[in-house]
Design a protein around this motif. Structure first.
Motif, PDB file in Angstrom:
ATOM      1  N   ASN A 143       0.807  -1.217   0.000  1.00 24.38           N
ATOM      2  CA  ASN A 143       0.000   0.000   0.000  1.00 24.38           C
ATOM      3  C   ASN A 143       0.843   1.271   0.000  1.00 24.38           C
ATOM      4  O   ASN A 143       0.337   2.359   0.289  1.00 24.38           O
ATOM      5  N   ASP A 144       2.144   1.104  -0.372  1.00 20.22           N
ATOM      6  CA  ASP A 144       3.075   2.231  -0.485  1.00 20.22           C
ATOM      7  C   ASP A 144       3.136   3.036   0.812  1.00 20.22           C
ATOM      8  O   ASP A 144       3.070   4.271   0.802  1.00 20.22           O
ATOM      9  N   CYS A 145       3.265   2.325   1.924  1.00 19.38           N
ATOM     10  CA  CYS A 145       3.338   2.956   3.243  1.00 19.38           C
ATOM     11  C   CYS A 145       4.695   2.680   3.883  1.00 19.38           C
ATOM     12  O   CYS A 145       5.399   1.742   3.505  1.00 19.38           O
ATOM     13  N   PHE A 146       5.035   3.483   4.859  1.00 27.35           N
ATOM     14  CA  PHE A 146       6.262   3.295   5.621  1.00 27.35           C
ATOM     15  C   PHE A 146       5.941   2.655   6.958  1.00 27.35           C
ATOM     16  O   PHE A 146       4.941   2.995   7.603  1.00 27.35           O
ATOM     17  N   PHE A 147       6.790   1.728   7.387  1.00 29.15           N
ATOM     18  CA  PHE A 147       6.643   1.075   8.686  1.00 29.15           C
ATOM     19  C   PHE A 147       7.928   1.304   9.454  1.00 29.15           C
ATOM     20  O   PHE A 147       8.979   0.752   9.112  1.00 29.15           O
ATOM     21  N   GLY A 148       7.883   2.137  10.479  1.00 34.49           N
ATOM     22  CA  GLY A 148       9.070   2.490  11.246  1.00 34.49           C
ATOM     23  C   GLY A 148       8.990   1.970  12.667  1.00 34.49           C
ATOM     24  O   GLY A 148       7.979   2.163  13.344  1.00 34.49           O
ATOM     25  N   PHE A 149      10.077   1.324  13.123  1.00 33.17           N
ATOM     26  CA  PHE A 149      10.041   0.710  14.458  1.00 33.17           C
ATOM     27  C   PHE A 149      11.414   0.774  15.130  1.00 33.17           C
ATOM     28  O   PHE A 149      11.775  -0.091  15.915  1.00 33.17           O
ATOM     29  N   GLU A 150      12.178   1.821  14.840  1.00 30.91           N
ATOM     30  CA  GLU A 150      13.514   1.969  15.418  1.00 30.91           C
ATOM     31  C   GLU A 150      13.512   1.849  16.938  1.00 30.91           C
ATOM     32  O   GLU A 150      14.393   1.241  17.540  1.00 30.91           O
ATOM     33  N   GLY A 151      12.507   2.440  17.592  1.00 28.95           N
ATOM     34  CA  GLY A 151      12.500   2.508  19.049  1.00 28.95           C
ATOM     35  C   GLY A 151      12.183   1.209  19.761  1.00 28.95           C
ATOM     36  O   GLY A 151      12.141   1.183  20.995  1.00 28.95           O
ATOM     37  N   THR A 152      11.991   0.121  19.018  1.00 29.60           N
ATOM     38  CA  THR A 152      11.585  -1.139  19.661  1.00 29.60           C
ATOM     39  C   THR A 152      12.734  -1.876  20.347  1.00 29.60           C
ATOM     40  O   THR A 152      12.482  -2.756  21.160  1.00 29.60           O
ATOM     41  N   VAL A 153      13.969  -1.533  20.018  1.00 28.60           N
ATOM     42  CA  VAL A 153      15.097  -2.283  20.566  1.00 28.60           C
ATOM     43  C   VAL A 153      15.888  -1.479  21.595  1.00 28.60           C
ATOM     44  O   VAL A 153      16.118  -1.931  22.706  1.00 28.60           O
ATOM     45  N   MET A 154      16.313  -0.263  21.237  1.00 23.70           N
ATOM     46  CA  MET A 154      17.111   0.546  22.168  1.00 23.70           C
ATOM     47  C   MET A 154      16.599   1.980  22.237  1.00 23.70           C
ATOM     48  O   MET A 154      17.375   2.930  22.325  1.00 23.70           O
ATOM     49  N   SER A 155      15.277   2.131  22.161  1.00 22.81           N
ATOM     50  CA  SER A 155      14.669   3.452  22.294  1.00 22.81           C
ATOM     51  C   SER A 155      15.287   4.404  21.279  1.00 22.81           C
ATOM     52  O   SER A 155      15.274   4.120  20.091  1.00 22.81           O
ATOM     53  N   GLY A 156      15.837   5.530  21.736  1.00 22.61           N
ATOM     54  CA  GLY A 156      16.370   6.529  20.813  1.00 22.61           C
ATOM     55  C   GLY A 156      17.755   6.224  20.290  1.00 22.61           C
ATOM     56  O   GLY A 156      18.271   6.960  19.443  1.00 22.61           O
ATOM     57  N   THR A 157      18.380   5.152  20.763  1.00 23.55           N
ATOM     58  CA  THR A 157      19.699   4.764  20.263  1.00 23.55           C
ATOM     59  C   THR A 157      19.511   3.890  19.028  1.00 23.55           C
ATOM     60  O   THR A 157      18.847   2.858  19.104  1.00 23.55           O
ATOM     61  N   PRO A 158      20.063   4.280  17.868  1.00 21.06           N
ATOM     62  CA  PRO A 158      19.686   3.651  16.582  1.00 21.06           C
ATOM     63  C   PRO A 158      20.291   2.274  16.346  1.00 21.06           C
ATOM     64  O   PRO A 158      21.109   2.063  15.450  1.00 21.06           O
ATOM     65  N   ALA A 159      19.838   1.303  17.130  1.00 17.83           N
ATOM     66  CA  ALA A 159      20.369  -0.058  17.026  1.00 17.83           C
ATOM     67  C   ALA A 159      19.963  -0.752  15.735  1.00 17.83           C
ATOM     68  O   ALA A 159      20.615  -1.702  15.303  1.00 17.83           O
ATOM     69  N   LEU A 160      18.871  -0.307  15.108  1.00 16.23           N
ATOM     70  CA  LEU A 160      18.417  -0.916  13.853  1.00 16.23           C
ATOM     71  C   LEU A 160      18.904  -0.121  12.647  1.00 16.23           C
ATOM     72  O   LEU A 160      19.298  -0.701  11.634  1.00 16.23           O
ATOM     73  N   ARG A 161      18.875   1.195  12.741  1.00 14.95           N
ATOM     74  CA  ARG A 161      19.269   2.021  11.590  1.00 14.95           C
ATOM     75  C   ARG A 161      20.772   1.929  11.323  1.00 14.95           C
ATOM     76  O   ARG A 161      21.212   1.931  10.163  1.00 14.95           O
ATOM     77  N   LEU A 162      21.595   1.853  12.374  1.00 21.64           N
ATOM     78  CA  LEU A 162      23.048   1.815  12.176  1.00 21.64           C
ATOM     79  C   LEU A 162      23.488   0.661  11.284  1.00 21.64           C
ATOM     80  O   LEU A 162      24.196   0.871  10.295  1.00 21.64           O
ATOM     81  N   PRO A 163      23.112  -0.584  11.583  1.00 19.86           N
ATOM     82  CA  PRO A 163      23.576  -1.671  10.716  1.00 19.86           C
ATOM     83  C   PRO A 163      23.000  -1.621   9.308  1.00 19.86           C
ATOM     84  O   PRO A 163      23.602  -2.159   8.376  1.00 19.86           O
ATOM     85  N   LYS A 164      21.840  -0.982   9.144  1.00 21.74           N
ATOM     86  CA  LYS A 164      21.209  -0.932   7.824  1.00 21.74           C
ATOM     87  C   LYS A 164      21.697   0.240   6.978  1.00 21.74           C
ATOM     88  O   LYS A 164      21.424   0.297   5.775  1.00 21.74           O
ATOM     89  N   THR A 165      22.386   1.196   7.594  1.00 17.60           N
ATOM     90  CA  THR A 165      22.851   2.367   6.839  1.00 17.60           C
ATOM     91  C   THR A 165      24.371   2.484   6.921  1.00 17.60           C
ATOM     92  O   THR A 165      25.087   2.171   5.984  1.00 17.60           O
ATOM     93  N   THR A 166      24.874   2.904   8.062  1.00 19.53           N
ATOM     94  CA  THR A 166      26.306   3.156   8.220  1.00 19.53           C
ATOM     95  C   THR A 166      27.149   1.905   8.000  1.00 19.53           C
ATOM     96  O   THR A 166      28.281   2.000   7.511  1.00 19.53           O
ATOM     97  N   LEU A 167      26.630   0.743   8.366  1.00 20.22           N
ATOM     98  CA  LEU A 167      27.399  -0.498   8.235  1.00 20.22           C
ATOM     99  C   LEU A 167      27.061  -1.288   6.980  1.00 20.22           C
ATOM    100  O   LEU A 167      27.432  -2.457   6.855  1.00 20.22           O
ATOM    101  N   MET A 168      26.383  -0.661   6.033  1.00 23.72           N
ATOM    102  CA  MET A 168      26.064  -1.347   4.776  1.00 23.72           C
ATOM    103  C   MET A 168      27.340  -1.851   4.105  1.00 23.72           C
ATOM    104  O   MET A 168      28.362  -1.170   4.116  1.00 23.72           O
ATOM    105  N   GLY A 169      27.256  -3.033   3.510  1.00 25.26           N
ATOM    106  CA  GLY A 169      28.407  -3.624   2.833  1.00 25.26           C
ATOM    107  C   GLY A 169      29.136  -4.631   3.685  1.00 25.26           C
ATOM    108  O   GLY A 169      29.911  -5.447   3.172  1.00 25.26           O
ATOM    109  N   ASN A 170      28.913  -4.574   5.005  1.00 26.36           N
ATOM    110  CA  ASN A 170      29.507  -5.557   5.907  1.00 26.36           C
ATOM    111  C   ASN A 170      28.633  -6.802   5.985  1.00 26.36           C
ATOM    112  O   ASN A 170      27.415  -6.728   5.860  1.00 26.36           O
ATOM    113  N   ASP A 171      29.280  -7.917   6.244  1.00 26.52           N
ATOM    114  CA  ASP A 171      28.562  -9.119   6.673  1.00 26.52           C
ATOM    115  C   ASP A 171      28.647  -9.134   8.193  1.00 26.52           C
ATOM    116  O   ASP A 171      29.738  -9.260   8.756  1.00 26.52           O
TER     117      ASP A 171
END
Length: 349
Positions: A143-171
């Motif tokens: 339905n072309d919607c966004f689903f955001g849930f960053e705060g589910t693991v470490m609140s305001g600390t970006p535990a989900l966004r960091l590995p998906k953005t800054t650490l891209m390319g790593n295994d």
């Protein structure tokens, strides 16, 4: 961005205040024109005005009267949560209700309803993400919607966004984390000589632990966060209930002092590791040596380590709870959506 809050407890109010206080900055720097048009809370009532609500007056009504409907300038009163999602002009739903983590309800129904009506969702509720991430993400995409849930693991600390953005390319080969501030606080206080019960009581007095602390001290909170990390970061869905889980209820002063005598510290850890047989995940207390990066994490702080094949071990630490911190986790998702729309760029999922 027209926003409807589904649930308006401390986190919802904190986000509403941030949006109001930083309105000019958000518009000038990020192009985010955020307008709160609706609020629905099972206990406090609901209000809606398509042209926007006066946030300071709304919050004053809640804090002075305990009732959203004491707010006098709404166009519509009394909509339930589903009606608020379906029948208002909101295009962003902030889902911050009290939700049963074992069933994911009512948050799952709120997310499904929003996506089916073409509305994006940001949430801090672990249940929907731990239990139905794949289905909900597919519905959002459809339905072309966004689903955001960053705060589910470490609140305001970006535990989900960091590995998906800054650490891209790593295994990422392994993720290890201290994901519950309450238990880390208790273990820290026990190292100072307090008994488990004394440390727990103090955690409750400071607001780190709930009146019923079972979810924290038995490791259940971390178990659900581990399921989210496994699915979202490591790419393999594991049922939270299948993750071996042990809490810290049996921790004694003798155990704590013995570890200190060995130059070690007890920590309640989540571990998610890639193996030749797939992902292995577990939650439980571990003795770690003084030179381990997580050994220095004290009090109600959270931390997470990503073992990357290219970048090596990367550690992120910060608050794992707090009203403003959790409100920030929702705000960053909104900014991300707005920038993606403005730049016609991809949204990291």
């Amino acid at each position: 961005m027209n926003i409807a809050f589904i649930g308006f407890g401390g986190v919802g109010q904190a986000l509403a205040e941030i949006l109001h206080e930083r309105q000019e900055k958000l518009e000038q720097e990020y192009g985010l024109k955020a307008k709160v048009v609706a609020v629905a809370d099972k206990m406090k009532g609901s209000v809606y005005h398509p042209d926007g609500l006066d946030v300071p007056q709304l919050i004053q009504s809640v804090r002075e009267d305990g009732n959203i409907e004491a707010y006098s300038n709404a166009e519509t009163y009394g909509l339930d949560s589903i009606q608020t999602i379906k029948d208002t002009n909101a295009d962003m739903i902030v889902e911050v209700t009290f939700t049963d983590v074992q069933t994911g309800q009512p948050a799952i129904e709120h997310c499904e309803t929003a996506f089916k009506h073409g509305k994006s969702v940001v949430t801090t509720n672990k249940g929907p993400v731990a239990l139905k991430l794949e289905e909900l993400q597919a519905l959002a995409d459809e339905n072309d919607c966004f689903f955001g849930f960053e705060g589910t693991v470490m609140s305001g600390t970006p535990a989900l966004r960091l590995p998906k953005t800054t650490l891209m390319g790593n295994d990422i080969k392994e993720v290890v984390g201290i994901l519950n501030g309450t238990t880390n606080y208790i273990l820290t206080e026990m190292e100072k000589g307090f008994s488990f019960n004394q440390a727990l009581k103090q955690a409750q007095e400071y607001g780190y632990a709930e009146a019923d602390p079972t979810s924290d001290i038995e490791g259940y909170d971390v178990r659900y966060k581990t399921a989210i990390l496994s699915h979202y970061v490591m790419g393999e869905a594991i049922s939270a209930l299948e993750i071996p889980c042990e809490g810290i209820r049996e921790m004694t002063q003798d155990m704590i002092q013995e570890a200190l005598g060995e130059n070690k510290h007890w920590k309640l850890l989540a571990r998610i590791k890639k193996t030749p047989h797939g992902i292995e995940a577990a939650v439980g207390p571990e003795k770690i040596s003084n030179d381990h990066p997580l050994a220095s994490i004290q009090g109600a702080t959270n931390a997470i380590m990503y073992d990357c094949d290219l970048a090596g071990p990367i550690m992120l630490t910060g608050a794992g709870a707090g009203l403003k911190e959790t409100g920030f986790s929702l705000l960053i998702e909104m900014i991300h959506v707005q920038q993606s729309r403005t730049n016609n760029s991809f949204i990291v999922r």
